[in-house]
Design a protein around this motif. Structure first.
Motif, PDB file in Angstrom:
ATOM      1  N   ALA A 113       0.832  -1.209   0.000  1.00 40.53           N
ATOM      2  CA  ALA A 113       0.000   0.000   0.000  1.00 40.53           C
ATOM      3  C   ALA A 113       0.867   1.261   0.000  1.00 40.53           C
ATOM      4  O   ALA A 113       0.549   2.245  -0.687  1.00 40.53           O
ATOM      5  CB  ALA A 113      -0.932  -0.006   1.206  1.00 40.53           C
ATOM      6  N   VAL A 116       2.244   1.716  -3.475  1.00 43.81           N
ATOM      7  CA  VAL A 116       1.239   2.360  -4.342  1.00 43.81           C
ATOM      8  C   VAL A 116       1.172   3.848  -4.054  1.00 43.81           C
ATOM      9  O   VAL A 116       1.116   4.680  -4.972  1.00 43.81           O
ATOM     10  CB  VAL A 116      -0.144   1.707  -4.148  1.00 43.81           C
ATOM     11  CG1 VAL A 116      -1.227   2.517  -4.858  1.00 43.81           C
ATOM     12  CG2 VAL A 116      -0.146   0.276  -4.659  1.00 43.81           C
ATOM     13  N   ARG A 117       1.194   4.184  -2.788  1.00 42.97           N
ATOM     14  CA  ARG A 117       1.093   5.594  -2.380  1.00 42.97           C
ATOM     15  C   ARG A 117       2.173   6.447  -3.044  1.00 42.97           C
ATOM     16  O   ARG A 117       1.917   7.582  -3.450  1.00 42.97           O
ATOM     17  CB  ARG A 117       1.213   5.695  -0.855  1.00 42.97           C
ATOM     18  CG  ARG A 117       1.207   7.115  -0.326  1.00 42.97           C
ATOM     19  CD  ARG A 117       1.559   7.157   1.147  1.00 42.97           C
ATOM     20  NE  ARG A 117       1.783   8.532   1.587  1.00 42.97           N
ATOM     21  CZ  ARG A 117       2.499   8.868   2.646  1.00 42.97           C
ATOM     22  NH1 ARG A 117       3.058   7.935   3.396  1.00 42.97           N
ATOM     23  NH2 ARG A 117       2.656  10.131   2.981  1.00 42.97           N
ATOM     24  N   LEU A 120       2.186   6.323  -7.242  1.00 44.11           N
ATOM     25  CA  LEU A 120       1.143   7.126  -7.892  1.00 44.11           C
ATOM     26  C   LEU A 120       1.612   8.527  -8.277  1.00 44.11           C
ATOM     27  O   LEU A 120       1.500   8.910  -9.451  1.00 44.11           O
ATOM     28  CB  LEU A 120      -0.108   7.183  -7.017  1.00 44.11           C
ATOM     29  CG  LEU A 120      -1.280   7.988  -7.590  1.00 44.11           C
ATOM     30  CD1 LEU A 120      -1.728   7.436  -8.935  1.00 44.11           C
ATOM     31  CD2 LEU A 120      -2.452   8.016  -6.613  1.00 44.11           C
ATOM     32  N   LEU A 138      -1.968  -2.614  -9.685  1.00 45.07           N
ATOM     33  CA  LEU A 138      -3.402  -2.513  -9.976  1.00 45.07           C
ATOM     34  C   LEU A 138      -3.916  -3.804 -10.624  1.00 45.07           C
ATOM     35  O   LEU A 138      -5.023  -4.260 -10.341  1.00 45.07           O
ATOM     36  CB  LEU A 138      -3.669  -1.324 -10.896  1.00 45.07           C
ATOM     37  CG  LEU A 138      -3.628   0.054 -10.234  1.00 45.07           C
ATOM     38  CD1 LEU A 138      -3.429   1.147 -11.278  1.00 45.07           C
ATOM     39  CD2 LEU A 138      -4.912   0.309  -9.450  1.00 45.07           C
ATOM     40  N   VAL A 144      -3.750  -2.244  -3.373  1.00 46.64           N
ATOM     41  CA  VAL A 144      -4.776  -1.369  -3.941  1.00 46.64           C
ATOM     42  C   VAL A 144      -5.872  -2.269  -4.512  1.00 46.64           C
ATOM     43  O   VAL A 144      -5.615  -3.440  -4.832  1.00 46.64           O
ATOM     44  CB  VAL A 144      -4.152  -0.471  -5.046  1.00 46.64           C
ATOM     45  CG1 VAL A 144      -3.679  -1.298  -6.229  1.00 46.64           C
ATOM     46  CG2 VAL A 144      -5.096   0.618  -5.491  1.00 46.64           C
TER      47      VAL A 144
END
Length: 202
Positions: A113, A116-117, A120, A138, A144
């Motif tokens: 997570a 991903v944070r 992005l 994804l 995510v």
């Protein structure tokens, strides 16, 4: 060499006076050994001064030194601290590097997570590898919610920016019809583009 020595002397005067730009340039001279004997400890000293003055490039360079133990003791906590500072300041490179470390559990506890944070904003700022890894997460629903449409869109952006891994993934997606209509023509197109770039790099 004489010019480099003169540059070193000028940088040193300005660096001692607190000029952060000169500090990072001086650090770079010591890191590369241009005009002065290579000295990672001196590079770290001057990168630290510029990093504390919020120079993002110095923060990135300092993180590298802590990661590799060059001129300083290897220290994951310090490495992450400076990468985080640079990432929070908006450095796309730092965001992508920090995300990779969270993804791989390198120097930090593995956390998809958090990966991903940080992938992005780097992806949004046009970093092709961040776009590729964001698409991968994804697609897998790792860190995510699974979203094949978003994964396809990010693979496409990365591929259009020249990322070979993304091209290969798109070829597979179109060949198998993963979240899109199967399309042999598009599969072949992306596969051939990837192969052409790989061949040129050999």
């Amino acid at each position: 060499l004489g010019d480099t020595k003169a540059a070193h002397d000028a940088y040193l005067r300005a660096a001692k006076a607190g000029h952060a730009g000169a500090q990072i340039n001086l650090g770079a001279l010591y890191f590369s050994g241009r005009g002065v004997p290579r000295n990672y400890a001196e590079a770290a000293r001057w990168y630290l001064a510029a990093a504390e003055a919020n120079y993002v490039e110095a923060q990135l360079n300092l993180a590298l030194l802590y990661s590799e133990g060059l001129g300083v003791d290897q220290d994951d906590a310090e490495m992450v601290k400076w990468l985080m500072r640079a990432a929070q300041a908006g450095s796309t490179r730092a965001q992508a590097q920090l995300a990779r470390r969270y993804l791989d559990g390198e120097g930090v506890q593995q956390n998809a997570a958090e990966a991903v944070r940080w992938f992005l904003p780097a992806a949004q700022n046009g970093h092709p590898w961040a776009q590729y890894f964001l698409a991968l997460l994804l697609q897998r629903g790792q860190g995510v919610a699974r979203d094949l449409d978003a994964a396809h869109a990010w693979y496409l952006r990365a591929a259009e920016a020249g990322n070979v891994a993304a091209m290969q993934e798109l070829a597979k997606i179109y060949e198998l019809g993963l979240g899109v209509a199967a399309d042999a023509g598009k599969a072949r197109q992306w596969s051939e583009r990837a192969a052409k770039i790989e061949k040129a790099a050999q």
